[in-house]
Design a protein around this motif. Structure first.
Motif, PDB file in Angstrom:
ATOM      1  N   CYS A   1     -16.490  -0.982  20.573  1.00  0.00           N
ATOM      2  CA  CYS A   1     -17.210  -1.787  19.584  1.00  0.00           C
ATOM      3  C   CYS A   1     -16.665  -3.212  19.590  1.00  0.00           C
ATOM      4  N   TYR A   2     -17.560  -4.174  19.564  1.00  0.00           N
ATOM      5  CA  TYR A   2     -17.182  -5.586  19.572  1.00  0.00           C
ATOM      6  C   TYR A   2     -17.801  -6.267  18.348  1.00  0.00           C
ATOM      7  N   PHE A   3     -16.942  -6.839  17.510  1.00  0.00           N
ATOM      8  CA  PHE A   3     -17.397  -7.514  16.296  1.00  0.00           C
ATOM      9  C   PHE A   3     -16.889  -8.950  16.292  1.00  0.00           C
ATOM     10  N   SER A   4     -17.652  -9.832  15.663  1.00  0.00           N
ATOM     11  CA  SER A   4     -17.305 -11.242  15.610  1.00  0.00           C
ATOM     12  C   SER A   4     -17.471 -11.786  14.195  1.00  0.00           C
ATOM     13  N   THR A   5     -16.613 -12.732  13.843  1.00  0.00           N
ATOM     14  CA  THR A   5     -16.760 -13.421  12.559  1.00  0.00           C
ATOM     15  C   THR A   5     -17.665 -14.643  12.700  1.00  0.00           C
ATOM     16  N   LYS A   6     -18.107 -14.940  13.924  1.00  0.00           N
ATOM     17  CA  LYS A   6     -18.926 -16.125  14.176  1.00  0.00           C
ATOM     18  C   LYS A   6     -20.371 -15.804  14.550  1.00  0.00           C
ATOM     19  N   HIS A   7     -20.586 -14.725  15.261  1.00  0.00           N
ATOM     20  CA  HIS A   7     -21.919 -14.396  15.752  1.00  0.00           C
ATOM     21  C   HIS A   7     -22.640 -13.424  14.831  1.00  0.00           C
ATOM     22  N   TRP A   8     -23.947 -13.527  14.828  1.00  0.00           N
ATOM     23  CA  TRP A   8     -24.792 -12.689  13.990  1.00  0.00           C
ATOM     24  C   TRP A   8     -25.242 -11.451  14.768  1.00  0.00           C
ATOM     25  N   TYR A   9     -24.284 -10.774  15.359  1.00  0.00           N
ATOM     26  CA  TYR A   9     -24.536  -9.505  16.028  1.00  0.00           C
ATOM     27  C   TYR A   9     -23.216  -8.795  16.267  1.00  0.00           C
ATOM     28  N   ASN A  10     -23.318  -7.485  16.499  1.00  0.00           N
ATOM     29  CA  ASN A  10     -22.178  -6.718  16.983  1.00  0.00           C
ATOM     30  C   ASN A  10     -22.670  -5.851  18.127  1.00  0.00           C
ATOM     31  N   ILE A  11     -21.752  -5.459  18.985  1.00  0.00           N
ATOM     32  CA  ILE A  11     -22.123  -4.804  20.237  1.00  0.00           C
ATOM     33  C   ILE A  11     -21.353  -3.496  20.371  1.00  0.00           C
ATOM     34  N   ILE A  12     -22.081  -2.433  20.670  1.00  0.00           N
ATOM     35  CA  ILE A  12     -21.480  -1.128  20.892  1.00  0.00           C
ATOM     36  C   ILE A  12     -21.780  -0.735  22.337  1.00  0.00           C
ATOM     37  N   GLY A  13     -20.736  -0.538  23.127  1.00  0.00           N
ATOM     38  CA  GLY A  13     -20.888  -0.069  24.506  1.00  0.00           C
ATOM     39  C   GLY A  13     -20.609   1.422  24.540  1.00  0.00           C
ATOM     40  N   MET A  14     -21.647   2.211  24.774  1.00  0.00           N
ATOM     41  CA  MET A  14     -21.519   3.675  24.765  1.00  0.00           C
ATOM     42  C   MET A  14     -21.341   4.166  26.201  1.00  0.00           C
ATOM     43  N   ILE A  15     -20.298   4.934  26.404  1.00  0.00           N
ATOM     44  CA  ILE A  15     -19.943   5.402  27.740  1.00  0.00           C
ATOM     45  C   ILE A  15     -20.580   6.767  27.964  1.00  0.00           C
ATOM     46  N   ARG A  16     -21.612   6.785  28.794  1.00  0.00           N
ATOM     47  CA  ARG A  16     -22.357   8.014  29.074  1.00  0.00           C
ATOM     48  C   ARG A  16     -22.280   8.337  30.562  1.00  0.00           C
ATOM     49  N   PRO A  17     -22.561   9.587  30.937  1.00  0.00           N
ATOM     50  CA  PRO A  17     -22.544   9.942  32.363  1.00  0.00           C
ATOM     51  C   PRO A  17     -23.482   9.072  33.211  1.00  0.00           C
ATOM     52  N   SER A  18     -24.577   8.612  32.623  1.00  0.00           N
ATOM     53  CA  SER A  18     -25.545   7.784  33.355  1.00  0.00           C
ATOM     54  C   SER A  18     -25.136   6.318  33.436  1.00  0.00           C
ATOM     55  N   GLY A  19     -24.025   5.956  32.809  1.00  0.00           N
ATOM     56  CA  GLY A  19     -23.560   4.569  32.811  1.00  0.00           C
ATOM     57  C   GLY A  19     -23.349   4.057  31.397  1.00  0.00           C
ATOM     58  N   ILE A  20     -23.058   2.777  31.290  1.00  0.00           N
ATOM     59  CA  ILE A  20     -22.811   2.172  29.982  1.00  0.00           C
ATOM     60  C   ILE A  20     -24.137   1.722  29.375  1.00  0.00           C
ATOM     61  N   HIS A  21     -24.385   2.220  28.185  1.00  0.00           N
ATOM     62  CA  HIS A  21     -25.557   1.821  27.403  1.00  0.00           C
ATOM     63  C   HIS A  21     -25.028   0.975  26.247  1.00  0.00           C
ATOM     64  N   TYR A  22     -25.684  -0.146  25.976  1.00  0.00           N
ATOM     65  CA  TYR A  22     -25.271  -1.021  24.878  1.00  0.00           C
ATOM     66  C   TYR A  22     -26.292  -0.937  23.757  1.00  0.00           C
TER      67      TYR A  22
END
Length: 176
Positions: free
Chosen positions: A63-84
């Motif tokens: 999980c990536y969170f920022s105090t500056k940007h209006w979004y957060n990013i979750i990188g999910m590690i699955r057998p088929s690859g990384i899904h965000y």
């Protein structure tokens, strides 16, 4: 943001614009925290919805969170690859052992082949009317959707090759 210590667990709390609690992730481990960003990880963590229903995440996630940007990013590690899964949200705030943000409904999903899909525009429009989002909020949120898409295309930040893998390896050093 007062930065929580690396290696400590925290709760993630998502709210709606009207202040109502939207969703709570019970436990995310802080991997790296600064005044402006927080990188955390979880795996099969308990999630509680606003109606009290619970479920567990299915896979490890960075999980990536920022105090500056209006979004957060979750990188999910699955057998088929990384899904965000990217939530368009307010910048985060850390207080009383919890990371908090306002979820603004819009989501950007990124598949392992870098295909991008904008989700929940209808939900956003509904809540914008119901909760009377301020006039300039539209511009801010769609600007950050575009910034996010640029990061994805340029493979920067959490979308950089190896970013999720690196932080997942760090996460594994904390596990029993």
């Amino acid at each position: 943001m007062v930065a929580p210590q690396n290696g400590t667990p925290l709760e993630i709390r998502s709210y709606k614009h009207n202040g109502s609690l939207h969703r709570v992730w019970e436990k995310t481990l802080v991997l790296n925290s600064t005044k402006t960003t927080l990188i955390g990880a979880n795996d099969k963590t308990l999630v509680t919805e606003s109606d009290g229903k619970t479920w567990r995440t299915r896979e490890p996630a960075i999980c990536y969170f920022s105090t500056k940007h209006w979004y957060n990013i979750i990188g999910m590690i699955r057998p088929s690859g990384i899904h965000y899964y990217c939530n368009i949200s307010s910048p985060c705030l850390y207080e009383y052992g919890a990371l908090k943000y306002i979820d603004y409904d819009l989501d950007v999903k990124v598949f392992p082949d870098r295909t991008i899909k904008l989700l929940d525009e209808d939900e956003y429009e509904l809540h914008k009317k119901e909760m009377q989002y301020p006039h300039g909020l539209d511009e801010i949120l769609y600007h950050h959707v575009n910034l996010l898409k640029q990061q994805i295309h340029q493979q920067k930040g959490p979308f950089a090759p190896g970013f999720i893998d690196y932080w997942y390896e760090q996460f594994l050093t904390y596990r029993f």
